[in-house]
Design an enzyme around this catalytic site. Sequence first.
Site, short mmCIF file in Angstrom:
data_model
loop_
_atom_site.label_atom_id
_atom_site.label_comp_id
_atom_site.label_asym_id
_atom_site.label_seq_id
_atom_site.Cartn_x
_atom_site.Cartn_y
_atom_site.Cartn_z
N ASN A 77 0.87 -1.18 0.00
CA ASN A 77 0.00 0.00 0.00
C ASN A 77 0.91 1.23 0.00
O ASN A 77 1.49 1.58 1.02
CB ASN A 77 -0.88 -0.04 1.26
CG ASN A 77 -1.70 1.24 1.43
OD1 ASN A 77 -1.77 2.06 0.52
ND2 ASN A 77 -2.31 1.39 2.59
N LYS A 106 0.18 4.28 -0.39
CA LYS A 106 -0.45 5.49 0.18
C LYS A 106 -0.21 6.70 -0.73
O LYS A 106 -0.17 6.52 -1.95
CB LYS A 106 0.05 5.71 1.62
CG LYS A 106 -0.12 4.44 2.47
CD LYS A 106 0.09 4.65 3.94
CE LYS A 106 -0.10 3.31 4.67
NZ LYS A 106 -0.01 3.43 6.12
N HIS A 159 -9.48 1.47 4.89
CA HIS A 159 -8.20 1.57 5.59
C HIS A 159 -8.38 2.52 6.78
O HIS A 159 -9.15 3.48 6.70
CB HIS A 159 -7.12 2.10 4.63
CG HIS A 159 -5.75 2.06 5.23
ND1 HIS A 159 -5.30 3.01 6.11
CD2 HIS A 159 -4.75 1.17 5.09
CE1 HIS A 159 -4.07 2.71 6.48
NE2 HIS A 159 -3.70 1.59 5.89
N GLU A 183 -6.68 4.88 7.85
CA GLU A 183 -6.46 6.30 7.54
C GLU A 183 -7.71 6.90 6.89
O GLU A 183 -8.04 8.07 7.12
CB GLU A 183 -5.22 6.44 6.64
CG GLU A 183 -3.94 6.25 7.44
CD GLU A 183 -2.78 5.65 6.66
OE1 GLU A 183 -2.78 5.68 5.42
OE2 GLU A 183 -1.86 5.11 7.33
N GLU A 227 -5.57 -4.78 10.64
CA GLU A 227 -4.52 -3.78 10.84
C GLU A 227 -4.78 -3.00 12.13
O GLU A 227 -5.55 -2.03 12.12
CB GLU A 227 -4.50 -2.80 9.67
CG GLU A 227 -4.20 -3.43 8.33
CD GLU A 227 -3.56 -2.40 7.40
OE1 GLU A 227 -2.42 -2.66 6.97
OE2 GLU A 227 -4.17 -1.36 7.14
N GLY A 270 2.50 2.26 10.74
CA GLY A 270 3.47 3.34 10.57
C GLY A 270 4.22 3.69 11.84
O GLY A 270 4.90 4.71 11.92
N SER A 296 3.31 -2.17 10.37
CA SER A 296 4.75 -2.30 10.58
C SER A 296 5.30 -3.68 10.24
O SER A 296 6.25 -4.15 10.86
CB SER A 296 5.13 -1.90 12.02
OG SER A 296 4.78 -0.54 12.25
P1 PGA Z 1 2.84 0.25 7.66
O1 PGA Z 1 1.38 0.51 7.01
O2 PGA Z 1 3.33 -1.04 7.09
O3 PGA Z 1 3.67 1.43 7.24
O4 PGA Z 1 2.64 0.18 9.13
C1 PGA Z 1 0.48 -0.54 6.84
C2 PGA Z 1 -0.79 -0.03 6.24
O5 PGA Z 1 -1.21 1.09 6.56
O6 PGA Z 1 -1.43 -0.72 5.42
#
Ligand code: PGA
Length: 255
Positions: free
Chosen positions: A9, A11, A94, A96, A166, A172, A212
Site C-alpha cells: 500500500n 499510500k 483503511h 487512515e 490492521e 506506521g 509495521s
Molecule cells: P505500515 O502501514 O506497514 O507502514 O505500518 C500498513 C498499512 O497502513 O497498510
Amino acid sequence: MRKPMMAGNWKMNMTVAEALALTLQIDQLVGEATAVEQLLCPPFLCLHPLKEAAAAMPFSLGAQNCHWQDSGAFTGEISPPMLRGLVDYVIIGHSERRQLFGETDKSVNKKTHAALTHQLTPIVCVGESLDQNERGETAAVITAQVSAALDGLSAGQVQSLVIAYEPIWAIGTGRAATAQTAGEICGLVRAVLRQLHGNAVADLTRVLYGGSANPDNISAIMEQPDIDGALIGGASLQARSYADMVKITAEIYSP
Ligand code: PGA
C-alpha cells in the site's frame, strides 16, 4: 489452499515516474515467478501507466479506495466502473480513511458491495485503536467491524474477498503486533466468517495482517496458520525490503 499475498500500500507516495522505477526494481529483485501474489496499490494516477508498463510482469494491481456510486457529482472521487479492468483489487476502509476522511462501517459496507458488483476484489480493512486495545475491546471491535463490512453479502462474495487486520496502533509506528497476537486476531476474523457463512467460506477467505510488517518480522507473521499475507505500507516503498518479504514468504510456502 489460500494463495499468499504481499500487498504493497503505497499510500500518497510516488510520482508516476517513481512508481514505474520502483516496479521495475521490484521485478528485477524478486526474479523468477513465485507462488506469492505480488499486489501493488499505488496512487490512482499511477494505475494506468503501471498497468501498461507492468503487463509482462507478475504484479496484480489495486486501488487504495473507491466511491460506492457508479458516477455523479462527487468531486475528487473515483468509482468502481472507472477501476474495472484496470485493477484487480481495491482497498476499502483503511484506518487512515476511517480516521482522517470520516469513513464508517456503513460506508465501508457500501463500498464493498459496489466493488464486488463491478468485479473488483475488496481488501476490507479492520483494526482497533490503541485505546480500544488497552481497554481489552479488540475482539469486540474486530467482530463488529467484520460483521458490519460484510453485511448483506452472499457466501460466494465473502469467500472471494480479502480481509486485512490492521491494528491502528501498529500502522506506521514501527511497533508491529507480535506474530502470535496477529495470528490470534486473524483467527478471530476467520471465526467470525465461520459463524456468518460456515466452514468452507472461512477456509477460503484470505486474511492479511498489516501494521509495521517488514523483512525482519514477516517470517514469524507468515508462519501463523490464519495469516495469508501482509498489507505493507512503509516497507513496500523500498524495492529491496518488499522483494525480501516476497522471497521470505515464497520460501515458507515452497513445498
Ligand atoms: P505500515 O502501514 O506497514 O507502514 O505500518 C500498513 C498499512 O497502513 O497498510
